[in-house]
Design an enzyme around this catalytic site. Structure first.
Site, short mmCIF file in Angstrom:
data_model
loop_
_atom_site.label_atom_id
_atom_site.label_comp_id
_atom_site.label_asym_id
_atom_site.label_seq_id
_atom_site.Cartn_x
_atom_site.Cartn_y
_atom_site.Cartn_z
N HIS A 1 0.87 -1.20 0.00
CA HIS A 1 0.00 0.00 0.00
C HIS A 1 0.89 1.23 0.00
CE1 HIS A 1 -3.92 2.01 1.44
NE2 HIS A 1 -3.09 2.97 1.09
N HIS B 1 -5.06 -0.92 5.69
CA HIS B 1 -4.66 -0.23 6.93
C HIS B 1 -5.63 -0.46 8.08
CE1 HIS B 1 -7.27 2.57 4.86
NE2 HIS B 1 -6.32 3.01 4.06
N ASP C 1 1.17 2.37 3.61
CA ASP C 1 0.30 3.53 3.40
C ASP C 1 1.12 4.81 3.50
OD1 ASP C 1 -1.90 5.04 2.80
OD2 ASP C 1 -2.80 4.91 4.79
N HIS D 1 1.58 5.33 -1.73
CA HIS D 1 1.20 6.50 -2.55
C HIS D 1 2.47 7.15 -3.07
CE1 HIS D 1 -2.97 6.34 -1.09
NE2 HIS D 1 -2.42 5.89 0.03
N HIS E 1 -10.61 0.88 1.18
CA HIS E 1 -10.42 1.85 2.26
C HIS E 1 -11.67 1.74 3.13
CE1 HIS E 1 -8.82 5.70 4.02
NE2 HIS E 1 -10.03 5.62 4.54
N LYS F 1 -9.17 -0.38 -6.40
CA LYS F 1 -9.30 0.22 -5.07
C LYS F 1 -10.67 0.85 -4.88
CE LYS F 1 -7.68 1.85 -1.07
NZ LYS F 1 -6.63 2.77 -0.76
C1 NCD Z 1 -3.73 8.82 1.82
C2 NCD Z 1 -3.21 9.90 0.84
O1 NCD Z 1 -2.70 10.93 1.30
O2 NCD Z 1 -3.26 9.66 -0.37
N1 NCD Z 1 -3.93 9.43 3.10
C3 NCD Z 1 -4.00 8.79 4.29
O3 NCD Z 1 -4.26 9.46 5.30
N2 NCD Z 1 -3.79 7.49 4.43
C4 NCD Z 1 -4.98 8.20 1.27
C5 NCD Z 1 -5.42 6.96 2.01
O4 NCD Z 1 -4.86 5.89 1.82
O5 NCD Z 1 -6.34 7.04 2.83
ZN ZN Z 2 -3.39 4.89 1.44
#
Ligand code: NCD
Ligand code: ZN
Length: 337
Positions: free
Chosen positions: A14, A170, A245, A16, A135, A98
């Site tokens: 996971h 998560h 995450d 970003h 999510h 997702k």
């Molecule tokens: C994530 C993001 O910033 O893209 N933020 C987070 O608080 N985890 C998005 C997500 O996975 O919820």
């Molecule tokens: Zn995330």
């Protein structure tokens, strides 16, 4: 002599990576710890077609050193998405789709109000053998109750698509952990766990001065919830695997009056986890969590190569790659070699 910890090269299920200039730094940073990463599709615009999957993968591959990071691609389920789009995404190499409840987190306003809005796409994912990443928060519920409030929706999805493999992303509460335990028996439901939900609580976020680096969705929890996650992960429960995450936001945004949700944990996740597992006398359980069970769930070959950590104290900088770093300003016992 400092102890050395050698692990099979971990997977991050996971992540970003964002887009544009910052992507290069984030992708290179991730490659220092992880060999493969499931890249989340909540970019602007979202990754929601075969063409955008191809372009995004190419930009990640050209950002990291050759062969350093294998991106595992996902797409965002959008209201009304059809089966054709899903099959095209699968053909373009996506391993997962997702589900973002609309408005639940960063860049999710275009998400789903209910699973019914993506019924055709979910059926196509089931047919194509794609993993559904969820999510799991209901944005209509009070902020600390959103994860538990989403569990009935999880239940409906599992019931409606009996062959669909599902990951509750998560997982952060005992209630959700118990839900996964109760439904994981046939191997079709699993959950990722982050380092920040294993290491921190709401006290760290707001018990003293507010720490915007720790603001995320789902939010940090009580010590009781954190301890339930710890116990499950440290004892090697089979349906739990690691996803950072890691979700960087520019430091200026994190220091603003409207702090976006997301913790930049990729640079310190492995050293922090090594400290947790070592402190509990369970270093032996770390590789299953970060480098075996996730790949097995996704039907991927075991990781290739390895990564080494050394027991050597260091202080995490407050900022890394222009983002506020998870655990910035604290001392860790293990570091990447
Ligand atoms: C994530 C993001 O910033 O893209 N933020 C987070 O608080 N985890 C998005 C997500 O996975 O919820
Ligand atoms: Zn995330």
């Amino acid at each position: 002599m400092a102890r050395i910890l050698r692990l099979p090269r971990p997977d991050d299920f996971h992540l970003h990576l964002r887009q544009g200039e910052s992507l290069t730094a984030y992708a290179r940073r991730e490659a220092l710890s992880f060999g493969r990463a499931l890249v989340m599709p909540n970019t602007v615009p979202p990754i929601a077609s075969a063409a955008s999957i191809g372009a995004y993968r190419a930009s990640i591959l050209s950002a990291a050193a050759p062969g350093a990071l294998e991106p595992l691609m996902s797409f965002k389920l959008l209201p009304g998405m059809g089966a054709k789009t899903v099959f095209e995404c699968a053909a373009a190499g996506a391993v997962a789709g997702k589900y973002y409840p609309a408005g639940a987190t960063t860049n999710s306003a275009d998400g789903l109000a209910s699973p019914g809005q993506a019924a055709e796409a979910l059926a196509a994912m089931e047919e194509a053998g794609l993993v559904l990443c969820v999510h799991g928060e209901d944005p209509a519920a009070p902020v600390l109750e959103r994860e538990e409030a989403f569990l009935p929706t999880m239940d409906r999805i599992l019931g409606r698509y009996p062959k669909l493999k599902v990951v509750l992303e998560h997982v952060s509460t005992r209630a959700a952990l118990d839900f996964v335990r109760a439904n994981a028996r046939d191997g079709r439901l699993a959950a990722t766990v982050t380092a920040h939900h294993l290491l921190c609580t709401l006290e760290d976020l707001m018990g003293g001065p507010l720490r915007p680096a720790l603001h995320c969705k789902p939010p940090l929890r009580s010590a009781a919830d954190r301890d339930a996650l710890r116990e499950a992960v440290l004892s090697g429960e089979p349906f739990l695997f690691f996803g950072t995450d890691s979700a960087p936001h520019p430091a200026a945004a994190k220091k603003s009056a409207k702090v976006p949700a997301g913790v930049y944990s990729s640079p310190v996740a492995l050293p922090a986890l090594a400290g947790l597992f070592d402190g509990a006398g369970r270093l032996d359980a770390l590789s299953g969590f970060v480098a075996a069970r996730g790949a097995a769930f996704y039907g991927l070959p075991p990781p290739e190569g390895s990564v080494e950590l050394v027991e050597e104290e260091w202080e995490v900088p407050e900022e890394i790659d222009g983002a506020l770093a998870f655990l910035g300003g604290t001392r860790l016992r293990w570091r990447l070699k």
